[in-house]
Write an enzyme that holds these catalytic residues in place. Sequence first.
Site, PDB file in Angstrom:
ATOM      1  N   CYS A  36     -47.423   3.525 -20.710  1.00 21.59           N
ATOM      2  CA  CYS A  36     -48.407   4.494 -21.203  1.00 21.59           C
ATOM      3  C   CYS A  36     -49.814   3.974 -20.965  1.00 21.59           C
ATOM      4  O   CYS A  36     -50.697   4.715 -20.536  1.00 21.59           O
ATOM      5  CB  CYS A  36     -48.216   4.734 -22.704  1.00 21.59           C
ATOM      6  SG  CYS A  36     -47.272   6.221 -23.071  1.00 21.59           S
ATOM      7  N   CYS A  86     -52.291  12.234 -27.036  1.00 17.43           N
ATOM      8  CA  CYS A  86     -51.104  12.911 -26.518  1.00 17.43           C
ATOM      9  C   CYS A  86     -50.073  13.153 -27.620  1.00 17.43           C
ATOM     10  O   CYS A  86     -49.580  14.252 -27.800  1.00 17.43           O
ATOM     11  CB  CYS A  86     -50.435  12.079 -25.421  1.00 17.43           C
ATOM     12  SG  CYS A  86     -51.317  12.089 -23.854  1.00 17.43           S
ATOM     13  N   CYS A 105     -53.316   6.703 -28.058  1.00 18.69           N
ATOM     14  CA  CYS A 105     -51.939   7.191 -28.206  1.00 18.69           C
ATOM     15  C   CYS A 105     -51.960   8.582 -28.852  1.00 18.69           C
ATOM     16  O   CYS A 105     -51.234   9.491 -28.470  1.00 18.69           O
ATOM     17  CB  CYS A 105     -51.122   6.272 -29.107  1.00 18.69           C
ATOM     18  SG  CYS A 105     -51.176   4.526 -28.674  1.00 18.69           S
ATOM     19  N   CYS A 129     -21.495 -16.775 -36.041  1.00 20.74           N
ATOM     20  CA  CYS A 129     -22.188 -16.609 -37.316  1.00 20.74           C
ATOM     21  C   CYS A 129     -22.033 -15.198 -37.871  1.00 20.74           C
ATOM     22  O   CYS A 129     -21.889 -15.008 -39.068  1.00 20.74           O
ATOM     23  CB  CYS A 129     -23.676 -16.885 -37.162  1.00 20.74           C
ATOM     24  SG  CYS A 129     -24.071 -18.589 -36.740  1.00 20.74           S
TER      25      CYS A 129
END
Lengths: 109, 149, 284
Positions: C245, C203, C200, C102
Amino acid sequence: MANVKPRVKVPKKAAAGDVIVIKTLINHKMESGQRKDKKTGEPIPRKIINNFVAKFNGETVFEVGVEPAVSANPYFQFSVKVMESGEFTFTWTDDDGTVYDTAKSIEVS
Amino acid sequence: MKTDRRNFCALSAGALTLALAGNRVATADGHAVEERIAEFTGGAEAATGTIELKAPEIAENGNTVPISVSVESPMTADNYVSEVMILATGNPLPGVATFKFSPMSGSATASTRIRLAKTQDLIALAKMSDGSVFSDTKSVKVTIGGCGG
Amino acid sequence: MTQNPLRVPALIAGLALLLPLAGQAGPDENVLTIEDQTIGTDVPGPEGGPLDHLYSGWRFRTAETQSLQTDDFENPAFTAVDQAEELWSTVDGAAEKSCESCHDDAATSMKGVRAAMPKWNAELGKPHTLETQVNQCRTDRMQADPWKWESGQMLGMTAYIGLQSRGMPVAVQTDGPMESWIAKGKEIYYERVGQLDMACSNCHEANYGKMIRADHLSQGQINGFPVYRLKWAGLGSIHRRFKGCMSNIRAEPYKVGSDEFIALEAYVASRGAGLSVETPSVRN
């Protein structure tokens, strides 16, 4: 290991007397024999590439005795002085006896 | 992959300063290291110079530490470097790799990537075609990531 | 206690070695050039965003780690890329098709694809990540089994497809149907979780450039995924990194491929809008 595939980088052309640099890389887990199975606590048996040989027109030019401290996906870079055209062959030997190989030619003028 | 190496790293990081530039003969692996050296040199005294081992002062991860070695030599049929052995004095097993050169090598240089279980000394020993031996030593600090990651 | 005379120089050497670590702050000034192509590793942050300036994670690594990414032969991710290039034209599944059937030449057809992921898919009613898009092709068009998210084939293929966008700026849709996904991702980004009670942002927004123990904190940008991590000794996906994390801050991670991680991926991608795609990058 599924689909172990060596990669090598050899210049296509060189002048007689040139010292060329060759780089090789092969995908291999390099199980060191130092690890334990997380679930069972059993040691995982060692399975590494234990030897690497580079030949030029059939003659050994460089060899490595490999120990488990070589990283996964072993990489080796080395030099060869080429005087004539010919073919490099590269072989990696696994602990289980399997030999992986590849070849590359060089035109020397 | 929580390997034993991770635990080694965690332990060694606590003793980061003390482990630096350590007296290698005093480590638990000292005996194995001495044995490997004796086997390689056949009793010849290793001189310094001629060989240079390059390794990072600080390795971001002990799983993949790039190192290279180069030995001064004319690399002719009657005067060349036959072998270079690399030892990691702080690994569970000290052996790393042995490079076997030939006069066709042109230049006695080689690079690879290695595993270091903790901060330690690396030793490179070169054996010349006349049997003489040279060595070089480098300290590598192996760090571990933030939250133990 | 008598002092071992050997210890003193060792201690001094140790302190001297620790200084460069302690003194390191912010990204370095190095320029990333891969195979003669210069890849931008810093750009002004998107307008209205929390960061004035965006930096690729490459700028926070040591010279040795950085150099692994500057040459496609030195980059250990390329064994997987090579294999995926073969897979691209390998027929698989009942429809007897390959990707190539394709999409022809990936260098043309896949250019820009990574840069726009995750991308809204109306039929699905949610965004596609590169992984879910590949699997939809496999199951619907090729009638082949889907690949597992973190399988060698999927990582190799997403690295190969991502490589076709290398150097192009990350540009994900943030409006229209993506708006609520970005909002959800933002909520997750700033939510403190786990035993360490961290988000998140603690840091990667407030403290990037500083050392967290021996690690140099980056902005947590995802422009180089899948990434070859030295720690993993292999390629890994964005969601694997998110999971890592979350485990590190002692939180119960969301599942790889979950709506939460898709939303977070979309939001983090939007925070890095304008940074160049570096796939497959090399990090510690």
